[in-house]
Write a protein that holds these residues in place. Structure first.
Motif, PDB file in Angstrom:
ATOM      1  N   ARG A   1       1.880 -13.888  37.291  1.00  3.58           N
ATOM      2  CA  ARG A   1       1.186 -15.002  37.388  1.00  3.58           C
ATOM      3  C   ARG A   1       1.827 -16.373  36.222  1.00  3.58           C
ATOM      4  O   ARG A   1       1.505 -16.853  36.992  1.00  3.58           O
ATOM      5  N   ALA A   2       2.339 -16.178  35.103  1.00  3.68           N
ATOM      6  CA  ALA A   2       2.176 -17.305  34.421  1.00  3.68           C
ATOM      7  C   ALA A   2       3.598 -18.193  35.301  1.00  3.68           C
ATOM      8  O   ALA A   2       3.847 -19.147  34.601  1.00  3.68           O
ATOM      9  N   MET A   3       4.378 -17.014  35.394  1.00  2.54           N
ATOM     10  CA  MET A   3       5.200 -17.668  36.512  1.00  2.54           C
ATOM     11  C   MET A   3       5.217 -19.037  37.407  1.00  2.54           C
ATOM     12  O   MET A   3       6.181 -19.693  37.960  1.00  2.54           O
ATOM     13  N   LEU A   4       4.358 -18.931  38.140  1.00  6.13           N
ATOM     14  CA  LEU A   4       3.846 -19.252  39.094  1.00  6.13           C
ATOM     15  C   LEU A   4       3.233 -20.681  39.009  1.00  6.13           C
ATOM     16  O   LEU A   4       3.755 -21.609  39.449  1.00  6.13           O
ATOM     17  N   ASP A   5       2.849 -21.368  37.907  1.00  5.86           N
ATOM     18  CA  ASP A   5       2.862 -22.541  37.314  1.00  5.86           C
ATOM     19  C   ASP A   5       4.530 -22.993  36.377  1.00  5.86           C
ATOM     20  O   ASP A   5       4.161 -24.069  36.477  1.00  5.86           O
TER      21      ASP A   5
END
Length: 259
Positions: A93-97
């Motif tokens: 999820r953090a990678m999506l940003d």
């Protein structure tokens, strides 16, 4: 119209640790078997074969990244690159940003692979936006929540977004109305009202994230919700919901009866 400052009292939680690159049978307590034979992977234990035979849910986060990347660079196998990405960001999820610059410094990840990762993430966001533009969001609350969790659920700072809808509750546009720090954000209801008039919106859904992961609204969140709801009513625009987005859950003011 009153300006508003939102404050979070919760301390931030530690980032979610990356999932190990192991077989599902091992994680479930079944007898473990090494996926390596003479230093090489058994073919049926490779991520692609496991996805085909068992479905994508059987793969760990690292294995999903391996499939997206396909291969590494000389002296940097793709599994090590996948683990390095999870170590850097803490979760998918953090990678999506992530931006292109955020991916700098990861050994084995060249310009082509960086572009490939960013393209996959943007495709996921656009597919959800397209789904929301084609149907009434009143009938697709799960699509709204999925999109918002994808959009702001992993942000390290507070972000307030506004989804402007037409008379049939279809998405006109989604905008970031405010950004803040880890614990503080200023939201201006008059600016949201002005934008609603500009884009000719008939209704709105607003949302903000709690970087701490907790979704219970604060007293200031409740004050903002009522202030914004009353202000929009003056121009005959309905506030359909205010969502608080956490790491793994979502709080809906509408479902809670507008406390």
């Amino acid at each position: 119209m009153t300006d508003y400052v939102s404050t979070i009292d919760d301390a931030p939680l530690a980032a979610t640790p990356p999932q190990p690159l192991t077989r599902v049978a091992e994680a479930s307590g079944a007898p473990a078997r090494s996926p390596l034979l003479h230093g090489k992977w058994h073919k049926k234990d490779m991520p692609r074969e496991r996805l085909i035979n068992q479905g994508p849910a059987a793969l760990s986060d690292a294995e999903m990244i391996v499939l997206v990347l396909g291969s590494g660079l000389p002296d940097h196998d793709v599994f090590s690159v996948a683990r390095a990405l999870l170590d850097r960001f803490g979760s998918l999820r953090a990678m999506l940003d992530a931006t292109y610059a955020d991916l700098d410094g990861i050994r084995g990840l060249g310009p082509a692979k960086k572009a490939q990762l960013l393209a996959i993430m943007e495709m996921a966001r656009r597919s959800l936006v397209d789904k929301m533009r084609r149907r009434s969001l009143m009938n697709s609350p799960e699509a709204v929540e999925s999109y918002l969790r994808l959009l702001i659920g992993g942000r390290p700072q507070e972000v307030f977004v506004s989804l402007f809808l037409d008379a049939r509750h279809r998405l006109i546009r989604c905008e970031e109305s405010a950004q803040g720090s880890l614990t503080r954000m200023a939201v201006y209801p008059r600016e949201i009202v002005r934008r609603a008039l500009t884009v000719n919106a008939a209704s709105l859904i607003v949302a903000h994230n709690h970087p701490s992961g907790a979704v219970q609204p604060s007293a200031s969140d409740c004050r903002l919700t009522h202030t914004l709801r009353d202000a929009l009513a003056l121009i005959d625009v309905q506030l359909i919901d205010h969502l608080v987005i956490g790491a793994d859950s979502v709080y809906s003011f509408a479902r809670a009866g507008w406390p």
